[in-house]
Design a protein around this motif. Sequence first.
Motif, mmCIF file in Angstrom:
data_model
loop_
_atom_site.group_PDB
_atom_site.id
_atom_site.type_symbol
_atom_site.label_atom_id
_atom_site.label_comp_id
_atom_site.label_asym_id
_atom_site.label_seq_id
_atom_site.Cartn_x
_atom_site.Cartn_y
_atom_site.Cartn_z
ATOM 1 N N PRO A 50 0.817 -0.845 0.013
ATOM 2 C CA PRO A 50 0.090 -0.255 -0.322
ATOM 3 C C PRO A 50 0.781 1.192 0.248
ATOM 4 O O PRO A 50 0.829 1.990 -0.331
ATOM 5 C CB PRO A 50 -0.755 0.299 1.394
ATOM 6 N N TYR A 51 2.549 1.124 -0.436
ATOM 7 C CA TYR A 51 3.123 2.377 -0.654
ATOM 8 C C TYR A 51 3.982 2.251 -1.384
ATOM 9 O O TYR A 51 4.136 0.769 -2.026
ATOM 10 C CB TYR A 51 3.953 2.730 1.157
ATOM 11 N N LYS A 52 4.986 2.939 -1.508
ATOM 12 C CA LYS A 52 6.349 3.097 -2.709
ATOM 13 C C LYS A 52 7.263 3.161 -2.159
ATOM 14 O O LYS A 52 7.814 4.192 -1.648
ATOM 15 C CB LYS A 52 6.077 4.270 -3.432
ATOM 16 N N ILE A 53 8.097 2.584 -2.246
ATOM 17 C CA ILE A 53 9.629 1.352 -1.954
ATOM 18 C C ILE A 53 9.854 0.880 -2.849
ATOM 19 O O ILE A 53 9.499 0.571 -3.764
ATOM 20 C CB ILE A 53 8.775 0.622 -1.164
ATOM 21 N N ASP A 54 11.648 1.805 -2.241
ATOM 22 C CA ASP A 54 12.393 1.020 -2.739
ATOM 23 C C ASP A 54 12.821 -0.736 -2.318
ATOM 24 O O ASP A 54 13.354 -0.873 -1.785
ATOM 25 C CB ASP A 54 14.110 1.650 -3.421
ATOM 26 N N MET A 55 12.889 -1.415 -3.177
ATOM 27 C CA MET A 55 13.251 -3.014 -2.601
ATOM 28 C C MET A 55 14.709 -3.803 -3.075
ATOM 29 O O MET A 55 14.634 -2.978 -4.271
ATOM 30 C CB MET A 55 12.055 -3.975 -3.046
ATOM 31 N N PHE A 56 15.418 -3.841 -2.516
ATOM 32 C CA PHE A 56 16.763 -4.001 -3.233
ATOM 33 C C PHE A 56 16.937 -6.034 -2.638
ATOM 34 O O PHE A 56 16.624 -6.267 -1.086
ATOM 35 C CB PHE A 56 17.843 -3.787 -2.781
ATOM 36 N N PHE A 57 17.577 -6.824 -3.044
ATOM 37 C CA PHE A 57 17.367 -7.833 -3.449
ATOM 38 C C PHE A 57 18.576 -8.347 -2.833
ATOM 39 O O PHE A 57 20.003 -8.041 -3.488
ATOM 40 C CB PHE A 57 16.883 -8.648 -4.728
#
Length: 346
Positions: free
Chosen positions: A284-291
Motif C-alpha cells: 500500500p506504499y511506495k518503496i525501493d526493494m533491494f534483493f
Amino acid sequence: MAIPKKIKKKIDLSPQKILMERREELLEYIQEDGTFLPKSVLHADLDRGMLDFVKNDLQISLEGEKVNPIDIIITTQNWSQFTESWNFQDLDNNIRPPFIATVRQPDVKYGSNPSLQYTIPNRKQFYYAKVPTWDGQRKGMDIYKIPQPVPVDITFNVKFFCTKMRHLNEFNKIVMQTFTSRQAYTNVKGHFVPIILNNVSDESVFDIEKRKYYIQNYEFLMMGFLIDENEFEISPAITRALTLFELDETKNKKGVNDVSDNPDKFDLNIIFKEGITELSEVYPYKIDMFFGDKKNIKDYSIYINNNLIGMELGKVQINSNDKIKIVITKNEENKESSLSTRCILL
C-alpha cells in the motif's frame, strides 16, 4: 366423482431427538459422510443400487402380502443352477410364486451417458476442491484433485414370477408408471444414476403337463459410472507460518537507543516453503526493494501487476497498491528456500 382408495396421512410415531441425543445424531451423520471427496462407486455398488431400486421403487403387494425380491444379483451363468436350488417352494416341493429376481448381464460396456462421454482424455487429474488445513502452528490449504468418472452401461433383467394374470398386470402397471418419463433414478452413495427401460418380453411356461406360471422379463439399462478413490490426489498449496514471541517490557538501566515507530527502512526475508515456488503481495506504499542473499534458489523472476520486470534484479521500485510477484526456480524441490530483501520507503 371417483373416491380414492387410499388416503395417506403421515403420522410421526417416533418423537424427534433433542439436546444431547440430537447432537449425537448429527455427529454420526457427519462421521458417515464427513469427507471432502466423493465416495468410490464400483461395480458392486451399482449392483446394490439396482437391488435397492427394485426393492423400493418396484415394490408390490398382492392379496395383502408384500412380494419381497431376491436380495442378491444373479448372473446369467448361474441362473440355471439357481432355478434348481431356489427356496421358493411349498411343502410339495413346488415353486411358490410370486417372487422377483434380478439377473445381471456379465458384459459391461463403455457408457453412453452424454454428460461423461469422451470429454477429458488420458485420465488427467482435475481440480475438485480447496480444503483449509491447520496443524496448530501453520495455516494452509490443500488442493483435492480427481479424474473424470468412467461411464459404464450395465444391463439388468428383472424377472417377475406369478401364477395369475392379474398379478402380472399389477406389477406391469407399477413398472410403466415408474418409467413414464422413459427413465428413473437410483441413489448410489449419494449419486443419482439413471435407469432406462429397454424392453419387455414374456418367458412364460404353458406346458400342459407342467404347472403353468407366468414369467415377465423387464430389461433395464443402468447408465452408471465408476469412481475409484485410489485415483484421488491431495497436494499442498499455500502454507503460512504463525510465529508468536514475547518481549521484556522492563526498562534497561543502561538505556537504549530510541527507534522510530515508523522506520523508513526494514528488512524482509521471503520464505518459500516446500512445494511453493511463487509468492505475491500488494504493497500500500511506495518503496525501493533491494534483493540480497538467496538460499536454495537457482534463479528468480520479478513481476509487477503480472508484467515481467526482469530476472535476477538487484533493485525494483514498487508504487502504491502495486502487486509484486516473485517466481523462483529451486535447486532442490523438496527443501525450503529463502530470499532476503531490504525495503526503503519513498
